[in-house]
Design a protein around this motif. Structure first.
Motif, PDB file in Angstrom:
ATOM      1  N   SER A   1       0.818  -1.214   0.000  1.00  0.00           N
ATOM      2  CA  SER A   1       0.000   0.000   0.000  1.00  0.00           C
ATOM      3  C   SER A   1       0.857   1.272   0.000  1.00  0.00           C
ATOM      4  CB  SER A   1      -0.967   0.017   1.192  1.00  0.00           C
ATOM      5  OG  SER A   1      -1.871   1.103   1.082  1.00  0.00           O
ATOM      6  N   VAL A   2       1.528   1.469  -1.140  1.00  0.00           N
ATOM      7  CA  VAL A   2       2.319   2.679  -1.364  1.00  0.00           C
ATOM      8  C   VAL A   2       1.492   3.641  -2.213  1.00  0.00           C
ATOM      9  CG1 VAL A   2       4.487   3.582  -2.295  1.00  0.00           C
ATOM     10  CG2 VAL A   2       4.396   1.273  -1.369  1.00  0.00           C
ATOM     11  N   ALA A   3       1.624   4.926  -1.958  1.00  0.00           N
ATOM     12  CA  ALA A   3       0.913   5.917  -2.772  1.00  0.00           C
ATOM     13  C   ALA A   3       1.380   5.820  -4.215  1.00  0.00           C
ATOM     14  CB  ALA A   3       1.185   7.325  -2.232  1.00  0.00           C
ATOM     15  N   ASP A   4       0.430   5.664  -5.147  1.00  0.00           N
ATOM     16  CA  ASP A   4       0.753   5.557  -6.573  1.00  0.00           C
ATOM     17  C   ASP A   4       0.768   6.958  -7.180  1.00  0.00           C
ATOM     18  OD1 ASP A   4       1.253   4.694  -9.081  1.00  0.00           O
ATOM     19  OD2 ASP A   4      -0.696   3.783  -9.450  1.00  0.00           O
ATOM     20  N   ARG A   5       1.952   7.563  -7.218  1.00  0.00           N
ATOM     21  CA  ARG A   5       2.095   8.943  -7.694  1.00  0.00           C
ATOM     22  C   ARG A   5       3.392   9.080  -8.477  1.00  0.00           C
ATOM     23  NH1 ARG A   5       6.158  10.915  -4.664  1.00  0.00           N
ATOM     24  NH2 ARG A   5       6.450  10.147  -2.526  1.00  0.00           N
ATOM     25  N   PRO A   6       3.530  10.103  -9.313  1.00  0.00           N
ATOM     26  CA  PRO A   6       4.785  10.318 -10.018  1.00  0.00           C
ATOM     27  C   PRO A   6       5.948  10.488  -9.031  1.00  0.00           C
ATOM     28  CG  PRO A   6       3.049  11.674 -10.959  1.00  0.00           C
ATOM     29  CD  PRO A   6       2.480  11.067  -9.715  1.00  0.00           C
ATOM     30  N   GLY A   7       7.030   9.789  -9.288  1.00  0.00           N
ATOM     31  CA  GLY A   7       8.216   9.904  -8.449  1.00  0.00           C
ATOM     32  C   GLY A   7       8.290   8.904  -7.315  1.00  0.00           C
TER      33      GLY A   7
END
Length: 411
Positions: free
Chosen positions: A272-278
């Motif tokens: 459950s990691v934030a799916d965002r650029p970078g």
């Protein structure tokens, strides 16, 4: 005269009797008309002993002094080999890295070769020296300090000398008689290869095959050095061993040339990691800074802006990876629900330059593992490689089954 480079590993020079055996092989090449550069490792077990003394003396040691200590094993072997050759009436002398000089950068214990001037050795060859016995694994920094090239560095030394002196060939003498389709200790059907392409050897070396050090294969491929891997304990012949060469020097490329494995792997998953650029940079940046050797990477499909990220690394680096990722979480650089480490996995890989032009290798590999009831946890591919992570207890079964499936025992 033409130059030949001959490298003898630790088991090949483990005793005075073995040094004499190696010296006789050098004598055969001298009699053929070669000027010979012999690269020697420390006697078997000596480097481990020296490393142990350093660790016992100083927990947080000065890397410059570490190199000064651990490089001494090669100096002993070089001197003994030169003395043995002199007793055979062969003009020889020993050379330490700084005497050549083998110039490196200042990255102690993991130095990179920058230049090998040929003037000193060529001058001595011109004066009648027939054999230069060079201590492998070591060089000299711009500051004039002894450096070492990392474990297996004598292979890299040998290839670098072959490139610098435009040697006719670089012979790597080990305790095995060549490169095999897989580890003969796992299956007695393993077959010695007469030739293998640089790219295949590079993949096999990086995936766990212990025959050659990865950096040495990279150098050989870059400079077109003809490599031969052969045993110092077998009868010598012109056809002995395995030639590592350019792809175009191999008549026909099989889809798969070898099965490699790495037993000591770990699978780590950030849940459950934030799916965002970078986000990938935020995860793998701290791992790189912590010296973690990440291999296979898989990111799950995102759901509600969250995803799972899985990667593999050596099992002895799990604690460092956990420390680096938790530190990044504490700083707020990344956010994850949990970090799960599975330390009971192994990596098994099929390697072959023939994969470029033949389809169906992946399907056959996956079906073979399925038929044996082996579950695949992670898959990674390249142009000439397919790697899978599986439960470690199935590793030998997987290697045997894949070796049979691709009929690697057949010439």
């Amino acid at each position: 005269m033409p130059v030949l480079v001959m490298k003898f590993g630790g088991t090949s020079v483990a005793t005075l009797d073995r040094i004499k055996r190696a010296a006789k092989r050098v004598g055969v090449e001298v009699a053929k008309g070669y000027d010979v550069i012999v690269i020697v490792s420390a006697m078997s077990g000596k480097t481990n002993e020296l490393v142990g003394w350093v660790n016992e003396t100083s927990k947080f040691y000065d890397a410059r002094e570490y190199d000064a200590v651990v490089s001494s094993g090669e100096n002993v072997t070089a001197g003994l080999m030169a003395l043995t050759l002199q007793e055979m009436d062969i003009p020889a002398r020993s050379w330490q890295g700084w005497q050549v000089p083998l110039k490196t950068n200042s990255a102690h214990s993991q130095a990179r070769i920058e230049e090998i001037p040929t003037d000193n050795l060529n001058a001595k060859f011109g004066e009648g020296m027939r054999v230069a016995v060079v201590a492998g694994f070591q060089g000299v920094s711009p500051e004039g300090r002894i450096t070492t090239l990392g474990r297996g560095g004598s292979d890299t030394t040998a290839v670098a000398f072959a490139a610098a002196f435009e040697a006719e060939r670089c012979d790597i003498y080990t305790d095995v008689d060549g490169v095999y389709t897989t580890d003969p200790r796992i299956t007695d059907k393993a077959r010695k290869l007469d030739k293998i392409a640089f790219e295949e050897m590079l993949e096999l070396a990086s995936l766990g095959a212990k025959v050659l050090q990865t950096r040495s294969v990279e150098l050989a491929m870059r400079f077109g050095v003809k490599l031969r891997v052969l045993s110092s304990f077998e009868e010598q012949s012109d056809e002995a061993g395995t030639i590592v060469c350019a792809e175009e020097d191999i008549m026909e490329n099989r889809p798969v040339s070898g099965i490699a494995y790495s037993r000591d792997e770990a699978k780590m998953t950030l849940i459950s990691v934030a799916d965002r650029p970078g986000i990938a940079a935020a995860i793998f940046g701290p791992l790189a800074e912590g010296g973690i050797n990440v291999d296979m990477i898989v990111q799950n499909i995102s759901e509600e802006g969250r995803t799972d990220m899985t990667f593999s690394c050596p099992v002895d680096q799990v604690a460092r990876a956990e420390k680096a990722l938790n530190a990044a979480k504490d700083k707020g650089d990344i956010n994850f629900h949990d970090l799960v480490a599975d330390t009971n996995v192994a990596k098994v890989s099929a390697v072959g330059i023939g994969m470029r032009s033949q389809s169906g290798v992946a399907a056959q590999m996956f079906k073979t593992l399925s038929d044996e009831g082996i579950n695949i946890k992670v898959i990674a591919t390249s142009e000439i490689k397919i790697s899978v992570l599986i439960d470690r207890k199935y590793m030998e079964l997987a290697v045997q089954a894949l070796h049979d499936a691709f009929e690697l025992e057949k010439a």
